[in-house]
Design a protein around this motif. Structure first.
Motif, short mmCIF file in Angstrom:
data_model
loop_
_atom_site.label_atom_id
_atom_site.label_comp_id
_atom_site.label_asym_id
_atom_site.label_seq_id
_atom_site.Cartn_x
_atom_site.Cartn_y
_atom_site.Cartn_z
N TYR A 1 2.61 0.01 -13.15
CA TYR A 1 2.40 -1.01 -12.11
C TYR A 1 3.40 -2.14 -12.26
N SER B 1 6.77 -1.07 -11.15
CA SER B 1 6.88 -0.98 -9.69
C SER B 1 7.18 -2.35 -9.09
N ARG C 1 10.82 -4.00 -7.11
CA ARG C 1 10.83 -4.68 -5.82
C ARG C 1 11.25 -6.15 -5.91
N LYS D 1 -3.06 1.55 -5.18
CA LYS D 1 -2.28 1.28 -6.39
C LYS D 1 -0.94 0.63 -6.06
N ASN D 2 -0.40 -0.06 -7.05
CA ASN D 2 0.92 -0.70 -6.97
C ASN D 2 1.01 -1.72 -5.83
N ASP E 1 -1.17 2.59 -0.89
CA ASP E 1 -0.38 2.53 -2.12
C ASP E 1 1.00 1.93 -1.85
N ASN E 2 1.53 1.23 -2.86
CA ASN E 2 2.90 0.70 -2.84
C ASN E 2 3.14 -0.25 -1.68
N THR F 1 3.66 -4.02 -0.12
CA THR F 1 4.19 -5.32 -0.54
C THR F 1 3.89 -6.36 0.52
N ASP G 1 0.41 3.51 3.37
CA ASP G 1 1.29 3.48 2.20
C ASP G 1 2.67 2.93 2.53
N ASN G 2 3.24 2.22 1.54
CA ASN G 2 4.64 1.75 1.58
C ASN G 2 4.93 0.76 2.70
N PHE H 1 13.76 0.06 -0.49
CA PHE H 1 12.92 -1.12 -0.28
C PHE H 1 13.71 -2.15 0.51
#
Length: 256
Positions: free
Chosen positions: A8, A11, A15, A75-76, A94-95, A97, A123-124, A180
């Motif tokens: 984690y 990750s 970023r 997660k993350n 997940d992932n 931001t 996700d993402n 990213f």
């Protein structure tokens, strides 16, 4: 447990180029807020609502991030900086931001019943600074929400949303997203012309500027005084209204 924590923290470092070590990442307010939310969410699911709220309020006091204990987070998840609000029925994949001053807000059903009121982020997803994502909408995988955008409708997979009210920039994610994109806002964008065709915004503005310059030059040429010697221009009432009036006065005096 430590392997998951290490993954984690790594990750987040991937970023954010600012931290020099994992220990520094542990002090991030978003990391602390997520850790306390895991505790609050466990208490919420156990129907210990008062204790869940207590942990939530302590976390908000400590980090300036308000995550309702009922929110479901994958997660993350990374909140960069803080001052973010996440509602009760929000779901985050997940992932994901999120940058500072973001709201995943809800609507108030007219029938007074509860239910799904907050967004679902797949996700993402990246949500830029100051963005407001409101209502029980779905933000698709790999979508980007630009800074200060207000999103009220579902966002397709891979779309980039900008503006008030947010609209898609028509950027296909698979063409320009490598790994990213900070703040969820690309450096170049596309927009639509009058026929609805995708064009580059900078190219469109440059072409419009060239056309405007040409029109201004044509107007100057149309209103410019006629070319000739200075004496003729001085006697031309259009080129020099004052001298023209004096000349007309002299002629009138001579004829009298």
């Amino acid at each position: 447990m430590f392997t998951k924590l290490k993954a984690y923290l790594d990750s987040i470092k991937a970023r954010d180029p600012a931290p020099r070590s994992r220990w520094e990442v542990l002090l991030y307010p978003g990391v602390l807020a997520l850790g306390l939310h895991r505790v609050a969410h466990w208490l919420f699911n156990a129907k210990l609502f008062f204790l869940a709220r207590f942990v939530n309020h302590f976390s908000r006091l400590l980090t300036a991030i308000d995550i309702h204990p009922g929110a479901k987070i994958g997660k993350n998840f990374f909140i960069d900086h803080g001052f973010t609000v996440i509602g009760e029925t929000a779901e985050i994949g997940d992932n994901v931001t999120i940058y500072q001053c973001v709201t995943l807000g809800g609507t108030n059903p007219t029938n007074g019943l509860g239910g799904k009121r907050h967004p679902t982020l797949c996700d993402n997803v990246i949500v830029g600074s100051g963005a407001q994502v409101i209502g029980p909408i779905t933000v698709g995988d790999r979508a980007r929400i630009g800074a200060n955008a207000i999103v009220l409708d579902d966002v397709p997979e891979g779309a980039t949303m900008v503006g008030l009210k947010a609209r898609s920039t028509l950027l296909p994610a698979e063409e320009w997203i490598k790994e990213f994109i900070p703040y969820g806002t690309p450096l170049s964008m596309q927009c639509e012309d009058e026929e609805g065709n995708a064009v580059d915004c900078v190219e469109k503005l440059e072409s419009e500027l060239i056309a405007m310059k040409a029109e201004i030059a044509a107007l100057k040429a149309a209103t410019a005084p006629p070319q000739g010697n200075a004496q003729d221009n001085a006697r031309d009432p259009v080129a020099d209204p004052v001298q023209g009036a004096l000349d007309l006065g002299k002629k009138s005096g001579t004829s009298d």
